[in-house]
Design a protein around this motif. Structure first.
Motif, PDB file in Angstrom:
ATOM      1  N   ARG A  64       3.674   5.655 -10.822  1.00 41.05           N
ATOM      2  CA  ARG A  64       2.316   5.551 -11.386  1.00 41.05           C
ATOM      3  C   ARG A  64       2.217   4.477 -12.457  1.00 41.05           C
ATOM      4  N   LYS A  87      -5.442   4.181 -18.629  1.00 40.54           N
ATOM      5  CA  LYS A  87      -6.195   4.185 -17.382  1.00 40.54           C
ATOM      6  C   LYS A  87      -7.636   4.669 -17.596  1.00 40.54           C
ATOM      7  N   GLY A 118      -4.555  -0.930  -9.862  1.00 39.98           N
ATOM      8  CA  GLY A 118      -5.125  -1.984  -9.031  1.00 39.98           C
ATOM      9  C   GLY A 118      -4.161  -2.429  -7.945  1.00 39.98           C
ATOM     10  N   VAL A 160      -7.930   1.717  -4.908  1.00 39.68           N
ATOM     11  CA  VAL A 160      -9.172   2.108  -4.228  1.00 39.68           C
ATOM     12  C   VAL A 160     -10.133   2.711  -5.251  1.00 39.68           C
ATOM     13  N   ASN A 209       0.836  -1.204   0.000  1.00 44.62           N
ATOM     14  CA  ASN A 209       0.000   0.000   0.000  1.00 44.62           C
ATOM     15  C   ASN A 209       0.865   1.246   0.000  1.00 44.62           C
ATOM     16  N   PHE A 222      -8.716  11.247   1.290  1.00 47.60           N
ATOM     17  CA  PHE A 222      -8.313  10.050   2.047  1.00 47.60           C
ATOM     18  C   PHE A 222      -6.892   9.604   1.712  1.00 47.60           C
ATOM     19  N   GLY A 223      -6.127  10.439   1.003  1.00 45.20           N
ATOM     20  CA  GLY A 223      -4.752  10.052   0.684  1.00 45.20           C
ATOM     21  C   GLY A 223      -3.995  11.233   0.116  1.00 45.20           C
ATOM     22  N   GLN A 224      -2.730  10.989  -0.201  1.00 47.01           N
ATOM     23  CA  GLN A 224      -1.843  12.085  -0.643  1.00 47.01           C
ATOM     24  C   GLN A 224      -0.778  11.526  -1.573  1.00 47.01           C
ATOM     25  N   SER A 241      -7.720  11.003  -3.293  1.00 45.88           N
ATOM     26  CA  SER A 241      -6.574  10.386  -2.621  1.00 45.88           C
ATOM     27  C   SER A 241      -5.262  10.901  -3.191  1.00 45.88           C
ATOM     28  N   VAL A 242      -5.342  11.822  -4.155  1.00 47.35           N
ATOM     29  CA  VAL A 242      -4.120  12.326  -4.793  1.00 47.35           C
ATOM     30  C   VAL A 242      -3.509  13.447  -3.938  1.00 47.35           C
ATOM     31  N   MET A 250      -9.288   7.922   8.066  1.00 47.12           N
ATOM     32  CA  MET A 250      -8.306   6.831   8.077  1.00 47.12           C
ATOM     33  C   MET A 250      -9.063   5.539   8.397  1.00 47.12           C
ATOM     34  N   LEU A 251      -8.814   4.523   7.580  1.00 48.02           N
ATOM     35  CA  LEU A 251      -9.542   3.258   7.723  1.00 48.02           C
ATOM     36  C   LEU A 251      -9.560   2.748   9.166  1.00 48.02           C
ATOM     37  N   TYR A 276      -6.868  14.102 -16.304  1.00 46.65           N
ATOM     38  CA  TYR A 276      -6.586  15.312 -15.525  1.00 46.65           C
ATOM     39  C   TYR A 276      -5.249  15.969 -15.809  1.00 46.65           C
ATOM     40  N   ARG A 277      -4.413  15.319 -16.635  1.00 49.36           N
ATOM     41  CA  ARG A 277      -3.175  16.015 -17.020  1.00 49.36           C
ATOM     42  C   ARG A 277      -3.387  16.841 -18.288  1.00 49.36           C
ATOM     43  N   THR A 337     -11.523   0.109   2.719  1.00 54.29           N
ATOM     44  CA  THR A 337     -11.527   1.570   2.590  1.00 54.29           C
ATOM     45  C   THR A 337     -12.671   2.020   1.686  1.00 54.29           C
ATOM     46  N   THR A 371       1.626   1.268 -11.885  1.00 53.42           N
ATOM     47  CA  THR A 371       0.726   0.166 -11.529  1.00 53.42           C
ATOM     48  C   THR A 371      -0.727   0.621 -11.624  1.00 53.42           C
TER      49      THR A 371
HETATM   50  N1  LIG Z   1      -7.174   6.883   4.435  1.00 55.78           N
HETATM   51  C1  LIG Z   1      -7.063   5.573   4.388  1.00 55.78           C
HETATM   52  O1  LIG Z   1      -7.380   4.869   5.348  1.00 55.78           O
HETATM   53  C2  LIG Z   1      -6.513   4.948   3.137  1.00 55.78           C
HETATM   54  C3  LIG Z   1      -6.652   3.576   2.906  1.00 55.78           C
HETATM   55  C4  LIG Z   1      -6.167   3.047   1.706  1.00 55.78           C
HETATM   56  C5  LIG Z   1      -5.546   3.870   0.776  1.00 55.78           C
HETATM   57  N2  LIG Z   1      -5.396   5.190   1.062  1.00 55.78           N
HETATM   58  C6  LIG Z   1      -4.756   6.098   0.100  1.00 55.78           C
HETATM   59  O2  LIG Z   1      -5.443   6.023  -1.134  1.00 55.78           O
HETATM   60  C7  LIG Z   1      -4.535   6.311  -2.202  1.00 55.78           C
HETATM   61  C8  LIG Z   1      -4.733   5.287  -3.282  1.00 55.78           C
HETATM   62  O3  LIG Z   1      -4.219   4.065  -2.828  1.00 55.78           O
HETATM   63  P1  LIG Z   1      -4.030   2.849  -3.823  1.00 55.78           P
HETATM   64  O4  LIG Z   1      -3.267   1.862  -3.062  1.00 55.78           O
HETATM   65  O5  LIG Z   1      -5.342   2.461  -4.383  1.00 55.78           O
HETATM   66  O6  LIG Z   1      -3.077   3.459  -4.926  1.00 55.78           O
HETATM   67  P2  LIG Z   1      -3.359   3.681  -6.465  1.00 55.78           P
HETATM   68  O7  LIG Z   1      -4.640   4.437  -6.598  1.00 55.78           O
HETATM   69  O8  LIG Z   1      -3.283   2.399  -7.127  1.00 55.78           O
HETATM   70  O9  LIG Z   1      -2.172   4.600  -6.923  1.00 55.78           O
HETATM   71  C9  LIG Z   1      -2.216   5.986  -6.785  1.00 55.78           C
HETATM   72  C10 LIG Z   1      -2.629   6.676  -8.081  1.00 55.78           C
HETATM   73  O10 LIG Z   1      -2.670   8.070  -7.814  1.00 55.78           O
HETATM   74  C11 LIG Z   1      -2.402   8.758  -9.001  1.00 55.78           C
HETATM   75  N3  LIG Z   1      -1.379   9.803  -8.776  1.00 55.78           N
HETATM   76  C12 LIG Z   1      -1.554  11.113  -9.014  1.00 55.78           C
HETATM   77  N4  LIG Z   1      -0.462  11.810  -8.739  1.00 55.78           N
HETATM   78  C13 LIG Z   1       0.447  10.934  -8.298  1.00 55.78           C
HETATM   79  C14 LIG Z   1       1.792  11.067  -7.868  1.00 55.78           C
HETATM   80  N5  LIG Z   1       2.418  12.267  -7.837  1.00 55.78           N
HETATM   81  N6  LIG Z   1       2.456   9.955  -7.490  1.00 55.78           N
HETATM   82  C15 LIG Z   1       1.861   8.758  -7.516  1.00 55.78           C
HETATM   83  N7  LIG Z   1       0.568   8.573  -7.911  1.00 55.78           N
HETATM   84  C16 LIG Z   1      -0.124   9.661  -8.309  1.00 55.78           C
HETATM   85  C17 LIG Z   1      -1.897   7.732 -10.029  1.00 55.78           C
HETATM   86  O11 LIG Z   1      -2.953   7.491 -10.936  1.00 55.78           O
HETATM   87  P3  LIG Z   1      -2.960   8.272 -12.340  1.00 55.78           P
HETATM   88  O12 LIG Z   1      -1.789   7.772 -13.105  1.00 55.78           O
HETATM   89  O13 LIG Z   1      -4.265   7.905 -12.961  1.00 55.78           O
HETATM   90  O14 LIG Z   1      -2.847   9.730 -12.003  1.00 55.78           O
HETATM   91  C18 LIG Z   1      -1.622   6.508  -9.197  1.00 55.78           C
HETATM   92  O15 LIG Z   1      -1.790   5.318  -9.919  1.00 55.78           O
HETATM   93  C19 LIG Z   1      -3.144   6.387  -1.571  1.00 55.78           C
HETATM   94  O16 LIG Z   1      -2.810   7.747  -1.404  1.00 55.78           O
HETATM   95  C20 LIG Z   1      -3.322   5.724  -0.216  1.00 55.78           C
HETATM   96  O17 LIG Z   1      -2.447   6.197   0.755  1.00 55.78           O
HETATM   97  C21 LIG Z   1      -5.862   5.731   2.211  1.00 55.78           C
END
Ligand SMILES: NC(=O)c1ccc[n+]([C@@H]2O[C@H](COP(=O)([O-])OP(=O)(O)OC[C@H]3O[C@@H](n4cnc5c(N)ncnc54)[C@H](OP(=O)(O)O)[C@@H]3O)[C@@H](O)[C@H]2O)c1
Length: 320
Positions: free
Chosen positions: A310, A173, A314, A149, A37, A234-236, A212-213, A260-261, A188-189, A123, A312
């Motif tokens: 970026r 994507k 899923g 997510v 994660n 919910f993310g950064q 989550s971005v 946060m989950l 979005y780019r 989540t 991956t």
């Molecule tokens: N709050 C909680 O409890 C909780 C629980 C689970 C996950 N999260 C958060 O949710 C987010 C998504 O998690 P995920 O595991 O499902 O990841 P993910 O969505 O598979 O990967 C993140 C995606 O964000 C986009 N992105 C935009 N700007 C980025 C940058 N500068 N660097 C990297 N990615 C960027 C990319 O998609 P594009 O190429 O389409 O832009 C990338 O594939 C994460 O931030 C994670 O920490 C939070």
């Protein structure tokens, strides 16, 4: 895979440690697949200083119970289980863990899928029910809609009757996001997200934006809200959000939440209910996530690299 200090992916190195016998209330697990994660990346880089060093990162995995400690009655050797917990230590082929952290895996639910999807699936569940109840007629924005997510949010929200607008970073994507339930996809780019959302919603905006971005998208998400809309950050993935000046919320009586989950699943009954809902949604075909991308456990550094770059989509899993 142990880290002695925070830093780049190279700080994760293989070491042999003695796992030992489970103590009271614990089980020893033979892990079959381990989830990766963004949280793990924040721990590894030092953004989150929540792992005592030297330490083994990793929050979620699936496996088989090998041995149970004194007082454990809910599980026995041979049981298939999974967990997602605030307790690190998942980047290993075997581990000890408190039995109270485990969820029993139904026979028809695959280890590898669940190992990479427990955090993401739970989540998505809490975001669509507890954090903001999406229902028939809701109009929602999902930033990074083809992500782990993101895919689940889009499919589940569409099933609940929402109109789903998703943003993505590439054409490939965009197709994935459409397959996973988006009615409208914004690159979005290349496109102006706020203008496009306003056009798609006849100027009104969305009831809820799931973001989550973080840094790169937060203020666009805010600008996409309808009056009395909710921004769920919910993310950064792109970095921490710049501080928010409260008066900006007055422009539309907006609400912002940073969930946060762990706070929604601290009670095992809530966690199990969310897990049951997630397993049922997989079974019913409401959720059809992409096959997890697999790496050998020793290649976790590469997995982190690919996620950060970026590359991956899923779930990402490590195979011990
Ligand atoms: N709050 C909680 O409890 C909780 C629980 C689970 C996950 N999260 C958060 O949710 C987010 C998504 O998690 P995920 O595991 O499902 O990841 P993910 O969505 O598979 O990967 C993140 C995606 O964000 C986009 N992105 C935009 N700007 C980025 C940058 N500068 N660097 C990297 N990615 C960027 C990319 O998609 P594009 O190429 O389409 O832009 C990338 O594939 C994460 O931030 C994670 O920490 C939070």
């Amino acid at each position: 895979m142990i880290m002695h200090e925070a830093g780049g992916p190279q700080v994760l190195r293989p070491e042999t440690v003695t796992v030992g016998e489970p103590g009271p209330g614990q089980v020893r697990l033979k892990q079959t697949a381990i989830g990766v994660n963004f949280h793990d990346i924040y721990v590894r880089s030092g953004l989150y200083q929540t792992l005592t060093l030297p330490g083994i990162p990793g929050l979620e995995a699936a496996g088989v119970v090998e041995a149970v400690g004194e007082g454990v009655t809910a599980f026995a050797a041979g049981d298939r289980v999974a967990y997602t917990s605030g307790n690190y230590g998942a980047y290993a082929d075997q581990r000890l863990i408190d039995a109270g952290r485990l969820v029993r895996l139904p026979d028809d639910i695959d280890d590898v899928l669940v190992a990479g999807m427990m955090v993401r699936g739970l989540t998505a569940r809490i975001l669509l029910t507890d954090v903001f109840p999406v229902r028939e007629g809701s109009v929602i924005l999902v930033q990074a809609a083809a992500g782990g997510v993101g895919q689940l949010l889009c499919q589940w929200a569409r099933h609940l009757g929402a109109t789903v607008i998703g943003t993505v970073g590439s054409q490939d994507k965009a197709e994935r996001a459409r397959r996973h339930g988006c009615h409208h996809v914004i690159l979005y780019r290349e496109q102006n997200v706020v203008d496009t959302v306003k056009q798609l919603t006849d100027g009104r905006g969305v009831d809820v934006a799931y973001d989550s971005v973080g840094k790169d998208t937060f203020y666009d998400s805010l600008a996409c809200l309808a009056p009395r809309g909710h921004l769920v950050n919910f993310g950064q993935s792109s970095g921490p959000v710049e501080p928010l000046a409260m008066p900006r919320l007055a422009a539309g009586s907006f609400t912002v939440v940073r969930p946060m989950l762990g706070h929604y699943t601290a009670d095992p009954a809530d966690r199990d209910a969310a897990a049951d809902a997630f397993f049922q949604a997989l079974r019913d075909g409401i959720l059809t996530p992409d096959d997890p991308v697999r790496y050998a456990l020793q290649d976790v550094g590469q997995a982190h690299d690919d996620m950060e770059a970026r590359r991956t989509h899923g779930a990402v899993v490590l195979m011990p």
